[in-house]
Design a protein around this motif. Structure first.
Motif, mmCIF file in Angstrom:
data_model
loop_
_atom_site.group_PDB
_atom_site.id
_atom_site.type_symbol
_atom_site.label_atom_id
_atom_site.label_comp_id
_atom_site.label_asym_id
_atom_site.label_seq_id
_atom_site.Cartn_x
_atom_site.Cartn_y
_atom_site.Cartn_z
ATOM 1 N N ALA A 46 -6.484 -2.140 -45.046
ATOM 2 C CA ALA A 46 -7.588 -2.549 -44.402
ATOM 3 C C ALA A 46 -7.202 -3.521 -43.379
ATOM 4 O O ALA A 46 -7.551 -3.760 -42.280
ATOM 5 N N LEU A 47 -6.427 -4.670 -43.812
ATOM 6 C CA LEU A 47 -5.996 -5.591 -42.953
ATOM 7 C C LEU A 47 -5.203 -5.180 -41.863
ATOM 8 O O LEU A 47 -5.246 -5.615 -40.659
ATOM 9 N N GLY A 48 -4.469 -4.142 -42.115
ATOM 10 C CA GLY A 48 -3.512 -3.526 -41.164
ATOM 11 C C GLY A 48 -4.290 -2.907 -39.969
ATOM 12 O O GLY A 48 -4.060 -2.940 -38.844
ATOM 13 N N VAL A 49 -5.470 -2.141 -40.523
ATOM 14 C CA VAL A 49 -6.502 -1.386 -39.661
ATOM 15 C C VAL A 49 -7.008 -2.665 -38.658
ATOM 16 O O VAL A 49 -7.269 -2.190 -37.628
ATOM 17 N N SER A 50 -7.263 -3.548 -39.317
ATOM 18 C CA SER A 50 -8.108 -4.770 -38.753
ATOM 19 C C SER A 50 -7.185 -5.182 -37.397
ATOM 20 O O SER A 50 -7.796 -5.140 -36.230
ATOM 21 N N VAL A 51 -5.969 -5.547 -37.735
ATOM 22 C CA VAL A 51 -5.185 -6.028 -36.825
ATOM 23 C C VAL A 51 -4.780 -4.701 -35.625
ATOM 24 O O VAL A 51 -5.014 -5.011 -34.227
ATOM 25 N N PHE A 52 -4.779 -3.630 -36.144
ATOM 26 C CA PHE A 52 -4.655 -2.485 -35.155
ATOM 27 C C PHE A 52 -5.698 -2.362 -34.084
ATOM 28 O O PHE A 52 -5.524 -2.128 -32.854
ATOM 29 N N LEU A 53 -6.975 -2.261 -34.632
ATOM 30 C CA LEU A 53 -8.195 -2.143 -33.895
ATOM 31 C C LEU A 53 -8.135 -3.396 -32.821
ATOM 32 O O LEU A 53 -8.611 -3.081 -31.659
ATOM 33 N N GLN A 54 -7.978 -4.719 -33.151
ATOM 34 C CA GLN A 54 -7.980 -5.610 -32.382
ATOM 35 C C GLN A 54 -7.269 -5.562 -31.285
ATOM 36 O O GLN A 54 -7.395 -5.843 -30.214
ATOM 37 N N GLU A 55 -5.866 -5.158 -31.456
ATOM 38 C CA GLU A 55 -4.793 -5.125 -30.658
ATOM 39 C C GLU A 55 -5.189 -3.690 -29.728
ATOM 40 O O GLU A 55 -4.688 -3.865 -28.436
ATOM 41 N N ALA A 56 -5.687 -2.741 -30.199
ATOM 42 C CA ALA A 56 -5.881 -1.769 -29.495
ATOM 43 C C ALA A 56 -7.026 -1.843 -28.306
ATOM 44 O O ALA A 56 -6.557 -1.328 -27.277
ATOM 45 N N VAL A 57 -7.992 -2.811 -28.752
ATOM 46 C CA VAL A 57 -9.036 -2.998 -27.916
ATOM 47 C C VAL A 57 -8.453 -3.930 -26.694
ATOM 48 O O VAL A 57 -8.653 -3.811 -25.255
ATOM 49 N N ARG A 58 -7.566 -4.913 -27.183
ATOM 50 C CA ARG A 58 -6.958 -5.840 -26.164
ATOM 51 C C ARG A 58 -5.955 -5.126 -25.334
ATOM 52 O O ARG A 58 -5.996 -5.197 -24.214
#
Lengths: 306, 244
Positions: free
Chosen positions: A109-121
């Motif tokens: 879940a922590l990984g998905v969180s970082v992934f989504l933040q970065e994907a939007v960035r």
């Protein structure tokens, strides 16, 4: 001082209503699969961007001027994005780990969180700097004595309370709601009733995403700008509210959210440190509550699973 | 007790079942059949593999090897919710009610897969069978006595209108009078057309009610026969009926 306090209480109620829309998703998912979905804050964030993208690229210019048409369409756009992202993360990231030790999906879940933040960035133009949200429909604020609340704040409180009541009714009265409670109480026996756990889990993630998507768009309208960090920042408050109220409890998540909203806004003016110490006071409160009531305000003692 | 001949296509057939928890084989070789309309018992001591067998039939566990056929079709690869839909209801050990839900909600969950109009009628039928449940239909299931909870657990299992009802230790923790009451109910259900697969440590009570029975010992089916025959079998009497 009195005027300031009243204003902060009003701000706290609005913030609590916002946090509740996110906290409900944390608590619902935890209730069913015992997972703290740390990526749920990002579902809120992508919902806000979905609403903004709908406004920027989908709505025709003349529709943008009519707020009571534009806003529902933005909310719809945000909800669609939130639900799609949330269901994809459940299917791709969490479902394969259904029978893994609990730590594995938590770290995922922590990984998905970082992934989504970065994907939007990476993929949303200039998502790291504050993206101005359309403010056309925030016209006359509500003024009661010393307190001023923008129309968007009133809307946020109203929508949040209505959705929380609808959710409670759905969980208590509907056939799927009964299946959700059964799965939360005893997953194996729920399967013996003919309940498909995958379907219950998908519906749970979808409901959490709808609430977060609505929250994301209304947050943008209320605060007037968004960036790719808002999911993390507000997710921490929402997660804390859910734990404070008793994770797994719908009522607890709502009440916990209003407590957090009020404490945060009152601490800003009453306690030293100002807004920079928001997290300090809220985590102090969380620690104190958990010391005396480890299951939170409305939670139940951890069930021992057979 | 009817003299049943073991012929014709069985309702349930378990062939050489092997089930393991990690490296531990709880069921090594269990084979038996259940003919439609019968009450069939699996008896044996604690840890013999009876509960594991039922949990595998209902799809909560996957067999390592062997086959389970219901009405001739293999079901051991199906998920639990689909197996219930085919007509196999499992009333688990320890009743496993939803304690925070009301009597009525528990019964409605038993009918979860049904879409027909007869659900409310069947709820009333359970209340007719067990009036104590009807009187307190709005109470939380966790507040009832052991015997009442067992009634509710059986009623809940019947709400799916199963063709095969599997009961795991229905007499556990009950007084002799309540045990008799439960076994009478099982008889009534059989008379109404339900086939019953019963798992019991209370071998005496189970055999007296069973058309056919199998002894499970250390994960294997060993002795079998009609309930009447096994009650008379010296090996069964020595090992399971408390005689020496």
């Amino acid at each position: 001082m009195f005027a300031t306090l009243m204003q902060q209480i009003a701000n706290g109620i609005v913030f609590g209503a916002l946090i509740a829309l996110v906290a409900l998703g944390y608590t619902m998912v935890y209730g069913i699969v015992q997972l703290i979905n740390f990526a749920h804050g990002e579902v809120f964030m992508v919902g806000a961007f979905g609403g903004l993208a709908t406004y920027t690229w989908v709505l025709p210019a003349d529709v943008k001027q009519i707020w009571y048409v534009a806003l529902p369409l933005m909310v719809l756009g945000g909800v669609v994005v939130s639900v799609l992202i949330s269901l994809a993360m459940e299917r791709i990231a969490y479902r394969p780990l259904r029978n893994a030790p609990r730590l594995a999906p938590l770290i995922t879940a922590l990984g998905v969180s970082v992934f989504l933040q970065e994907a939007v960035r990476l993929f949303y133009p200039n998502a790291t700097s504050a993206q101005p949200f359309p403010a056309t429909f925030i016209t006359t604020p509500l003024v009661i004595g010393p307190v001023t609340v923008p129309a968007s704040g009133i809307l946020l409180v109203a929508v949040s309370i209505v959705l929380a009541i609808l959710l409670q009714a759905y969980v208590n009265r509907s056939r799927m709601g009964r299946a959700m409670r059964a799965t939360a109480q005893d997953p194996d026996t729920a399967r013996l009733m003919g309940i498909n756990p995958d379907r219950v889990i998908v519906v749970t993630f979808a409901i959490g995403a709808v609430l977060a998507g609505v929250g994301g768009v209304l947050y943008g309208v209320y605060i007037n700008n968004i960036d790719n960090q808002i999911g993390f920042q507000n997710g921490v408050f929402a997660f804390t509210a859910a734990v404070l109220g008793g994770i797994g409890s719908i009522r607890g998540a709502v009440i916990g959210s209003f407590v957090i909203g009020l404490v945060k806004n009152l601490a800003d003016v009453l306690l030293p440190g100002g807004t920079a110490y928001d997290y300090v006071w809220i985590f102090v409160l969380l620690i104190v509550v958990l010391v005396f009531a480890p299951q939170g305000l409305f939670g139940e003692a951890e069930r021992v699973r057979a | 007790m009817s003299d049943t001949v073991q012929t014709g296509k069985p309702l349930l057939e378990v062939r050489d079942l092997c089930v393991a928890y990690g490296a531990i084989e709880a069921v090594r070789s269990v084979s038996f059949t259940v003919q439609a309309g019968q009450i069939v018992s699996l008896i044996g001591s604690n840890g013999a593999g009876k509960t594991t067998t039922l949990r595998t039939i209902s799809g909560l566990l996957r067999p390592r090897s062997g086959q389970i056929l219901f009405e001739g079709r293999p079901i051991h690869t199906q998920p639990a919710h689909a197996i219930l839909g085919m007509g196999v209801a499992h009333c688990p050990e320890g009743r496993r009610l939803f304690p925070k839900m009301t009597v009525e909600e528990n019964l409605l969950l038993g009918a979860y897969t049904r879409k027909d109009e007869g659900i409310a009628e069947d709820v009333e039928r359970v209340y007719d069978l067990f009036p104590v449940l009807g009187e307190r239909r709005g109470n939380k299931a966790g507040l009832f006595s052991g015997g009442e909870q067992q009634m509710l657990a059986i009623g809940r299992a019947m709400m799916s209108r199963p063709r095969l009802l599997m009961l795991d230790e229905p007499s556990m923790g009950l007084s002799p009078i309540m045990t008799q009451r439960i076994f009478d109910t099982i008889r009534d259900l059989q008379r109404l057309g339900t086939t019953v697969l019963l798992v019991e440590q209370n071998a005496l009570a189970a055999l007296a009610q069973s058309d056919y029975a199998h002894v499970v010992d250390l994960g294997r089916t060993t002795i079998e026969g009609t309930g009447h025959d096994l009650l008379a079998d010296q090996r069964v009497r020595d090992a399971y009926l408390g005689e020496n």
